[in-house]
Motif scaffolding. Structure first.
Motif, PDB file in Angstrom:
ATOM      1  N   ILE A 157       2.423  14.443 -12.486  1.00 25.98           N
ATOM      2  CA  ILE A 157       3.644  13.945 -11.837  1.00 25.98           C
ATOM      3  C   ILE A 157       3.522  12.440 -11.620  1.00 25.98           C
ATOM      4  O   ILE A 157       2.571  11.954 -11.001  1.00 25.98           O
ATOM      5  CB  ILE A 157       3.895  14.707 -10.514  1.00 25.98           C
ATOM      6  CG1 ILE A 157       4.244  16.161 -10.852  1.00 25.98           C
ATOM      7  CG2 ILE A 157       5.019  14.053  -9.699  1.00 25.98           C
ATOM      8  CD1 ILE A 157       4.224  17.098  -9.692  1.00 25.98           C
ATOM      9  N   GLY A 158       4.512  11.726 -12.132  1.00 24.74           N
ATOM     10  CA  GLY A 158       4.454  10.258 -12.130  1.00 24.74           C
ATOM     11  C   GLY A 158       4.818   9.630 -10.810  1.00 24.74           C
ATOM     12  O   GLY A 158       5.661   8.737 -10.757  1.00 24.74           O
ATOM     13  N   ALA A 159       4.178  10.077  -9.730  1.00 25.71           N
ATOM     14  CA  ALA A 159       4.424   9.441  -8.428  1.00 25.71           C
ATOM     15  C   ALA A 159       3.844   8.030  -8.458  1.00 25.71           C
ATOM     16  O   ALA A 159       3.020   7.704  -9.310  1.00 25.71           O
ATOM     17  CB  ALA A 159       3.794  10.261  -7.310  1.00 25.71           C
ATOM     18  N   SER A 160       4.292   7.197  -7.528  1.00 20.13           N
ATOM     19  CA  SER A 160       3.848   5.809  -7.533  1.00 20.13           C
ATOM     20  C   SER A 160       3.937   5.214  -6.123  1.00 20.13           C
ATOM     21  O   SER A 160       4.295   5.920  -5.170  1.00 20.13           O
ATOM     22  CB  SER A 160       4.717   5.020  -8.515  1.00 20.13           C
ATOM     23  OG  SER A 160       4.193   3.734  -8.715  1.00 20.13           O
ATOM     24  N   ILE A 161       3.624   3.927  -6.001  1.00 18.52           N
ATOM     25  CA  ILE A 161       3.667   3.269  -4.692  1.00 18.52           C
ATOM     26  C   ILE A 161       4.502   1.999  -4.793  1.00 18.52           C
ATOM     27  O   ILE A 161       4.228   1.141  -5.640  1.00 18.52           O
ATOM     28  CB  ILE A 161       2.252   2.892  -4.195  1.00 18.52           C
ATOM     29  CG1 ILE A 161       1.362   4.130  -4.109  1.00 18.52           C
ATOM     30  CG2 ILE A 161       2.335   2.207  -2.831  1.00 18.52           C
ATOM     31  CD1 ILE A 161      -0.089   3.800  -3.790  1.00 18.52           C
ATOM     32  N   HIS A 162       5.515   1.889  -3.973  1.00 18.09           N
ATOM     33  CA  HIS A 162       6.339   0.670  -3.903  1.00 18.09           C
ATOM     34  C   HIS A 162       6.367   0.172  -2.462  1.00 18.09           C
ATOM     35  O   HIS A 162       7.151   0.649  -1.683  1.00 18.09           O
ATOM     36  CB  HIS A 162       7.768   0.939  -4.369  1.00 18.09           C
ATOM     37  CG  HIS A 162       7.850   1.378  -5.788  1.00 18.09           C
ATOM     38  ND1 HIS A 162       7.771   2.697  -6.174  1.00 18.09           N
ATOM     39  CD2 HIS A 162       7.971   0.649  -6.928  1.00 18.09           C
ATOM     40  CE1 HIS A 162       7.857   2.768  -7.495  1.00 18.09           C
ATOM     41  NE2 HIS A 162       7.970   1.549  -7.967  1.00 18.09           N
ATOM     42  N   TYR A 163       5.440  -0.668  -2.067  1.00 17.79           N
ATOM     43  CA  TYR A 163       4.442  -1.373  -2.843  1.00 17.79           C
ATOM     44  C   TYR A 163       3.125  -1.236  -2.111  1.00 17.79           C
ATOM     45  O   TYR A 163       3.104  -1.096  -0.895  1.00 17.79           O
ATOM     46  CB  TYR A 163       4.859  -2.833  -2.991  1.00 17.79           C
ATOM     47  CG  TYR A 163       6.199  -2.913  -3.732  1.00 17.79           C
ATOM     48  CD1 TYR A 163       6.242  -2.976  -5.117  1.00 17.79           C
ATOM     49  CD2 TYR A 163       7.385  -2.842  -3.020  1.00 17.79           C
ATOM     50  CE1 TYR A 163       7.454  -3.003  -5.794  1.00 17.79           C
ATOM     51  CE2 TYR A 163       8.603  -2.862  -3.706  1.00 17.79           C
ATOM     52  CZ  TYR A 163       8.635  -2.932  -5.082  1.00 17.79           C
ATOM     53  OH  TYR A 163       9.826  -2.922  -5.742  1.00 17.79           O
ATOM     54  N   PRO A 164       2.012  -1.329  -2.802  1.00 22.04           N
ATOM     55  CA  PRO A 164       0.728  -1.089  -2.136  1.00 22.04           C
ATOM     56  C   PRO A 164       0.388  -2.139  -1.071  1.00 22.04           C
ATOM     57  O   PRO A 164      -0.309  -1.838  -0.126  1.00 22.04           O
ATOM     58  CB  PRO A 164      -0.283  -1.141  -3.273  1.00 22.04           C
ATOM     59  CG  PRO A 164       0.506  -1.082  -4.538  1.00 22.04           C
ATOM     60  CD  PRO A 164       1.877  -1.581  -4.238  1.00 22.04           C
ATOM     61  N   LEU A 165       0.878  -3.373  -1.236  1.00 22.93           N
ATOM     62  CA  LEU A 165       0.546  -4.438  -0.287  1.00 22.93           C
ATOM     63  C   LEU A 165       1.806  -5.192   0.113  1.00 22.93           C
ATOM     64  O   LEU A 165       2.628  -5.523  -0.745  1.00 22.93           O
ATOM     65  CB  LEU A 165      -0.391  -5.464  -0.939  1.00 22.93           C
ATOM     66  CG  LEU A 165      -1.894  -5.240  -0.930  1.00 22.93           C
ATOM     67  CD1 LEU A 165      -2.577  -6.440  -1.594  1.00 22.93           C
ATOM     68  CD2 LEU A 165      -2.426  -5.058   0.481  1.00 22.93           C
TER      69      LEU A 165
END
Ligand code: PLP
Length: 366
Positions: free
Chosen positions: A304-312
């Motif tokens: 599953i192409g989960a992601s982070i917006h934004y890590p920092l």
């Protein structure tokens, strides 16, 4: 079955004949830069945003930079913005020689908190650049009120929010100028890079039109020092086809967001919050969990192409170390960015795919 964060192939398949015809037309005409294709798309896009003018440019970042320059913002000036954004918001401010001044965000929407803006205003402040994060408009009425009182310009960073509305008004029609990105995975994506500035101001329009094209006032006359920040015909032709589908696609995104909301209601995830009067377009659907990094790893392992917006947050990026803004400078942005997790969302995602994401997520968080 793997589920991507966004599925640009599915979108192409749904409008293939029209896209292929538009692309072929550009090659037949062999007019690649600005020209009729760009003018047509600019007209349609301005109409879509309820603004008088739209100026096609080469990216969202170029749109932000040209908007700042058009407002005469440069060295020694300050621009108020949010640390909870993609770095380009602040980079555009830095590129004109001004200083980004961050203001912490609302803990529910993650958009700039209007209540914290006024204390950040100094004699050098020239503009406020709110970001409509994840496709949800910032709380614009108080921002507009503050800007009027202090004689500041408002440049909307609407790069994630084509078609979103705020009390019935379109994102892009709320500030003095607004900037959009057509980076492919955005909710209106080109087949490459592209961007747009919209405004109701004739003079700003004139300056930006010149600046995007070497400062030209005619083919050989350069009235000001400009850039190569033009939108090309191929992108305009593709975007013009897609714009016709945008409302339908944004509605689909909203439906998928409601499906996620319902299916995730019994988990202890923090779900997206839609503020009063806002119609978000869910460029991104982000939940929060304190075990974010574990959950992300498990989702990825399951395809599953989960992601982070934004890590920092922007002020914690190495590129902004020179501002000397340590941990704790903007605690709400910092803590929420440690736990945000973006789930797959795009118009073509199916109920079954959403259920698969939720099923995997439920196994991770219980
Ligand atoms: C994508 C984005 C930009 C930059 O757009 P580009 O077209 O990649 O230059 C700026 N601000 C925000 C909030 C964005 O999401």
């Amino acid at each position: 079955m793997a589920i991507p964060l966004v599925d640009l192939k599915a979108q192409y398949q749904s409008i293939k004949a029209d896209i292929d015809a538009a692309v072929a037309r550009v090659f037949e005409n062999a007019s690649y830069i600005l020209g009729a294709e760009v003018e047509t798309f600019e007209r349609h896009f301005a109409h879509y945003c309820d603004t008088q003018h739209a100026i096609g440019v080469s990216s969202g970042t170029a749109a932000l930079q040209l908007s700042l320059l058009a407002c005469d913002i440069g060295k020694g000036d300050e621009v108020i913005t949010t640390p909870f954004t993609f770095i380009a918001t602040a980079a555009a401010i830095s590129h004109v020689g001004a200083k980004p001044v961050f203001v912490d965000v609302d803990p529910r929407t993650y958009n700039i908190d209007p209540a914290k803006i006024e204390v950040a205003i100094t004699l050098r402040t020239k503009a406020i650049m709110p970001v409509h994060l994840y496709g949800q408009p910032a709380e614009m009425d108080p921002i507009i009120e503050i800007a009027r009182r202090h004689n500041l310009c408002i440049i909307e960073d609407a790069c994630q929010a084509v078609g979103a509305t705020y009390h019935g008004r379109k994102a892009g029609s709320l500030g003095d100028l607004a900037c959009f990105s057509f980076y492919p995975p955005k909710n209106l994506g080109a087949a490459g890079d592209g961007g747009m500035v919209v405004t109701n101001d004739d003079e700003l329009t004139d300056r930006i039109r010149k600046m995007r094209d070497h400062g030209r006032t005619s083919h050989y006359a350069h009235g000001l020092v400009g850039f190569t920040y033009r939108l090309d015909a191929l992108q305009a032709a593709v975007l013009d086809v897609k714009l016709e589908h945008l409302d339908e696609w944004n509605e689909a995104r909203r439906r998928h967001a409601r499906t996620y909301d319902e299916l995730l209601a019994s988990t202890d995830l923090v779900l997206p919050y839609e503020a009063e009067g806002c119609r978000a377009v869910y460029h991104i659907y982000a939940v929060r969990t304190p075990r974010r990094d574990d959950v992300l790893a498990q989702l990825r392992a399951a395809g599953i192409g989960a992601s982070i917006h934004y890590p920092l947050p922007v002020h914690r990026q190495p590129a902004y170390a020179h501002l000397g803004l340590g941990e704790g400078s903007y605690p709400i942005a910092e803590t929420s960015m440690r736990s945000v997790l973006s789930l797959p969302i795009y118009p073509e995602i199916t109920q079954q795919q959403i259920e698969q994401v939720v099923g995997t997520l439920a196994e991770c968080v219980g």
